[in-house]
Design an enzyme around this catalytic site. Structure first.
Site, PDB file in Angstrom:
ATOM      1  N   ARG A 148       0.836  -1.202   0.000  1.00 36.24           N
ATOM      2  CA  ARG A 148       0.000   0.000   0.000  1.00 36.24           C
ATOM      3  C   ARG A 148       0.874   1.256   0.000  1.00 36.24           C
ATOM      4  O   ARG A 148       1.879   1.321   0.706  1.00 36.24           O
ATOM      5  CB  ARG A 148      -0.903   0.010   1.235  1.00 36.24           C
ATOM      6  CG  ARG A 148      -2.033  -1.006   1.156  1.00 36.24           C
ATOM      7  CD  ARG A 148      -2.924  -0.830   2.375  1.00 36.24           C
ATOM      8  NE  ARG A 148      -3.882  -1.894   2.514  1.00 36.24           N
ATOM      9  CZ  ARG A 148      -5.110  -1.874   1.986  1.00 36.24           C
ATOM     10  NH1 ARG A 148      -5.511  -0.841   1.252  1.00 36.24           N
ATOM     11  NH2 ARG A 148      -5.930  -2.891   2.181  1.00 36.24           N
ATOM     12  N   ASP A 149       0.446   2.239  -0.795  1.00 30.42           N
ATOM     13  CA  ASP A 149       1.133   3.530  -0.829  1.00 30.42           C
ATOM     14  C   ASP A 149       0.971   4.224   0.521  1.00 30.42           C
ATOM     15  O   ASP A 149      -0.114   4.225   1.113  1.00 30.42           O
ATOM     16  CB  ASP A 149       0.557   4.397  -1.951  1.00 30.42           C
ATOM     17  CG  ASP A 149       1.434   5.590  -2.271  1.00 30.42           C
ATOM     18  OD1 ASP A 149       1.989   5.634  -3.393  1.00 30.42           O
ATOM     19  OD2 ASP A 149       1.571   6.489  -1.423  1.00 30.42           O
ATOM     20  N   ILE A 150       2.051   4.816   1.005  1.00 31.46           N
ATOM     21  CA  ILE A 150       2.026   5.456   2.323  1.00 31.46           C
ATOM     22  C   ILE A 150       1.188   6.737   2.310  1.00 31.46           C
ATOM     23  O   ILE A 150       0.748   7.206   3.361  1.00 31.46           O
ATOM     24  CB  ILE A 150       3.485   5.748   2.788  1.00 31.46           C
ATOM     25  CG1 ILE A 150       3.587   5.800   4.295  1.00 31.46           C
ATOM     26  CG2 ILE A 150       4.026   7.031   2.156  1.00 31.46           C
ATOM     27  CD1 ILE A 150       5.015   5.759   4.815  1.00 31.46           C
ATOM     28  N   ASN A 177       4.781   7.060 -13.231  1.00 31.66           N
ATOM     29  CA  ASN A 177       5.378   8.386 -13.344  1.00 31.66           C
ATOM     30  C   ASN A 177       6.830   8.211 -13.763  1.00 31.66           C
ATOM     31  O   ASN A 177       7.530   7.336 -13.249  1.00 31.66           O
ATOM     32  CB  ASN A 177       5.301   9.125 -12.009  1.00 31.66           C
ATOM     33  CG  ASN A 177       3.868   9.415 -11.603  1.00 31.66           C
ATOM     34  OD1 ASN A 177       3.034   9.719 -12.449  1.00 31.66           O
ATOM     35  ND2 ASN A 177       3.573   9.327 -10.314  1.00 31.66           N
ATOM     36  N   VAL A 200      10.329   8.426  -6.420  1.00 29.74           N
ATOM     37  CA  VAL A 200      11.146   7.277  -6.020  1.00 29.74           C
ATOM     38  C   VAL A 200      11.666   6.597  -7.289  1.00 29.74           C
ATOM     39  O   VAL A 200      10.873   6.157  -8.142  1.00 29.74           O
ATOM     40  CB  VAL A 200      10.331   6.270  -5.181  1.00 29.74           C
ATOM     41  CG1 VAL A 200      11.212   5.093  -4.778  1.00 29.74           C
ATOM     42  CG2 VAL A 200       9.752   6.947  -3.928  1.00 29.74           C
ATOM     43  N   HIS A 219       7.859   1.674 -10.520  1.00 30.91           N
ATOM     44  CA  HIS A 219       6.657   1.249  -9.792  1.00 30.91           C
ATOM     45  C   HIS A 219       5.411   1.635 -10.563  1.00 30.91           C
ATOM     46  O   HIS A 219       5.333   2.695 -11.182  1.00 30.91           O
ATOM     47  CB  HIS A 219       6.602   1.827  -8.379  1.00 30.91           C
ATOM     48  CG  HIS A 219       6.802   3.317  -8.310  1.00 30.91           C
ATOM     49  ND1 HIS A 219       8.041   3.893  -8.408  1.00 30.91           N
ATOM     50  CD2 HIS A 219       5.926   4.337  -8.152  1.00 30.91           C
ATOM     51  CE1 HIS A 219       7.923   5.208  -8.305  1.00 30.91           C
ATOM     52  NE2 HIS A 219       6.639   5.508  -8.169  1.00 30.91           N
ATOM     53  N   MET A 220       4.451   0.739 -10.497  1.00 30.75           N
ATOM     54  CA  MET A 220       3.135   0.970 -11.095  1.00 30.75           C
ATOM     55  C   MET A 220       2.183   1.317  -9.954  1.00 30.75           C
ATOM     56  O   MET A 220       2.084   0.583  -8.973  1.00 30.75           O
ATOM     57  CB  MET A 220       2.684  -0.321 -11.794  1.00 30.75           C
ATOM     58  CG  MET A 220       1.300  -0.281 -12.400  1.00 30.75           C
ATOM     59  SD  MET A 220       0.766  -1.970 -12.803  1.00 30.75           S
ATOM     60  CE  MET A 220       1.545  -2.201 -14.380  1.00 30.75           C
ATOM     61  N   HIS A 221       1.493   2.459 -10.095  1.00 31.39           N
ATOM     62  CA  HIS A 221       0.449   2.805  -9.131  1.00 31.39           C
ATOM     63  C   HIS A 221      -0.849   2.140  -9.586  1.00 31.39           C
ATOM     64  O   HIS A 221      -1.276   2.324 -10.732  1.00 31.39           O
ATOM     65  CB  HIS A 221       0.194   4.320  -9.112  1.00 31.39           C
ATOM     66  CG  HIS A 221       1.333   5.157  -8.619  1.00 31.39           C
ATOM     67  ND1 HIS A 221       1.361   5.707  -7.357  1.00 31.39           N
ATOM     68  CD2 HIS A 221       2.477   5.562  -9.221  1.00 31.39           C
ATOM     69  CE1 HIS A 221       2.469   6.422  -7.205  1.00 31.39           C
ATOM     70  NE2 HIS A 221       3.159   6.353  -8.326  1.00 31.39           N
TER      71      HIS A 221
HETATM   72  P1  DGP Z   1       6.108   8.497  -7.552  1.00 29.82           P
HETATM   73  O1  DGP Z   1       5.784   9.931  -7.320  1.00 29.82           O
HETATM   74  O2  DGP Z   1       5.445   7.919  -8.793  1.00 29.82           O
HETATM   75  O3  DGP Z   1       7.604   8.237  -7.501  1.00 29.82           O
HETATM   76  O4  DGP Z   1       5.428   7.717  -6.346  1.00 29.82           O
HETATM   77  C1  DGP Z   1       6.098   7.341  -5.206  1.00 29.82           C
HETATM   78  C2  DGP Z   1       5.055   6.885  -4.223  1.00 29.82           C
HETATM   79  O5  DGP Z   1       5.696   6.185  -3.193  1.00 29.82           O
HETATM   80  C3  DGP Z   1       4.261   8.002  -3.564  1.00 29.82           C
HETATM   81  O6  DGP Z   1       2.880   7.879  -3.921  1.00 29.82           O
HETATM   82  C4  DGP Z   1       4.444   7.798  -2.076  1.00 29.82           C
HETATM   83  C5  DGP Z   1       5.018   6.404  -1.999  1.00 29.82           C
HETATM   84  N1  DGP Z   1       5.999   6.221  -0.940  1.00 29.82           N
HETATM   85  C6  DGP Z   1       7.092   6.973  -0.713  1.00 29.82           C
HETATM   86  N2  DGP Z   1       7.779   6.499   0.332  1.00 29.82           N
HETATM   87  C7  DGP Z   1       7.097   5.401   0.769  1.00 29.82           C
HETATM   88  C8  DGP Z   1       7.316   4.478   1.828  1.00 29.82           C
HETATM   89  O7  DGP Z   1       8.280   4.531   2.582  1.00 29.82           O
HETATM   90  N3  DGP Z   1       6.389   3.488   1.960  1.00 29.82           N
HETATM   91  C9  DGP Z   1       5.309   3.379   1.136  1.00 29.82           C
HETATM   92  N4  DGP Z   1       4.472   2.374   1.363  1.00 29.82           N
HETATM   93  N5  DGP Z   1       5.076   4.223   0.122  1.00 29.82           N
HETATM   94  C10 DGP Z   1       5.964   5.235  -0.044  1.00 29.82           C
END
Ligand code: DGP
Length: 115
Positions: free
Chosen positions: A29-31, A88, A97, A101-103
Site C-alpha cells: 500500500r502507498d504510504i 510516473n 522514487v 513502480h506501477m500505481h
Molecule cells: P512516484 O511519485 O510515482 O515516484 O510515487 C512514489 C510513491 O511512493 C508516492 O505515492 C508515495 C510512496 N511512498 C514513498 N515512500 C514510501 C514508503 O516509505 N512506503 C510506502 N508504502 N510508500 C511510499
C-alpha cells in the site's frame, strides 16, 4: 541492489503493508494514498524508471506487473468498476522514487486530465 526506499522495503529493512509477493514482484500500500485503493507494484530487480526498460529483456517481468495489477484489482474488488494504472517517469512525470513502480488506483471516480 540500490538504496531507494523501495529496495529497503524489498529487503524488509523498513516496514510496509505488503499485499502481494512473488519471486519477481512485490506490491504494498502507498504510504500517501490518493484513492481508497492505492497500491504500488514493483519489480524486485532495480530498474530506476520507465526509460530504463528494455522491452525484450523485461517483457516477462512487465507481464508479471500487469498480472499482479489484475489480481489485486480483483482481490480489492475494483476490477468491475475500473481503476487507473500509472507509471510516473522523471521530473516532469512527477516521479519521486527512482525504483520502477506501477500505481494501482481505484475505489473512486478518476478525473482527466491528471494534475
Ligand atoms: P512516484 O511519485 O510515482 O515516484 O510515487 C512514489 C510513491 O511512493 C508516492 O505515492 C508515495 C510512496 N511512498 C514513498 N515512500 C514510501 C514508503 O516509505 N512506503 C510506502 N508504502 N510508500 C511510499
Amino acid at each position: 541492489m540500490g538504496d531507494t526506499i523501495f529496495s529497503k522495503i524489498i529487503k524488509r529493512e523498513i516496514p510496509a503493508d505488503i499485499v502481494y509477493e512473488t519471486e519477481n514482484v512485490l506490491a504494498f500500500r502507498d504510504i500517501k494514498p490518493q484513492a481508497p485503493v492505492h497500491i504500488l507494484i514493483i519489480p524486485k530487480i532495480e530498474i530506476p524508471k520507465v526509460t530504463d526498460i528494455d522491452g525484450k529483456q523485461h517483457a516477462q517481468l512487465l507481464g508479471e506487473l500487469f498480472d499482479a495489477a489484475n489480481k489485486l484489482a480483483r482481490d480489492f474488488k475494483i476490477d468491475q468498476d475500473g481503476f487507473r494504472l500509472v507509471f510516473n517517469c522523471g521530473n516532469n512525470g512527477g516521479q519521486d522514487v527512482y525504483h520502477l513502480h506501477m500505481h494501482l488506483l481505484g475505489g473512486r471516480q478518476m478525473k482527466w486530465p491528471p494534475g
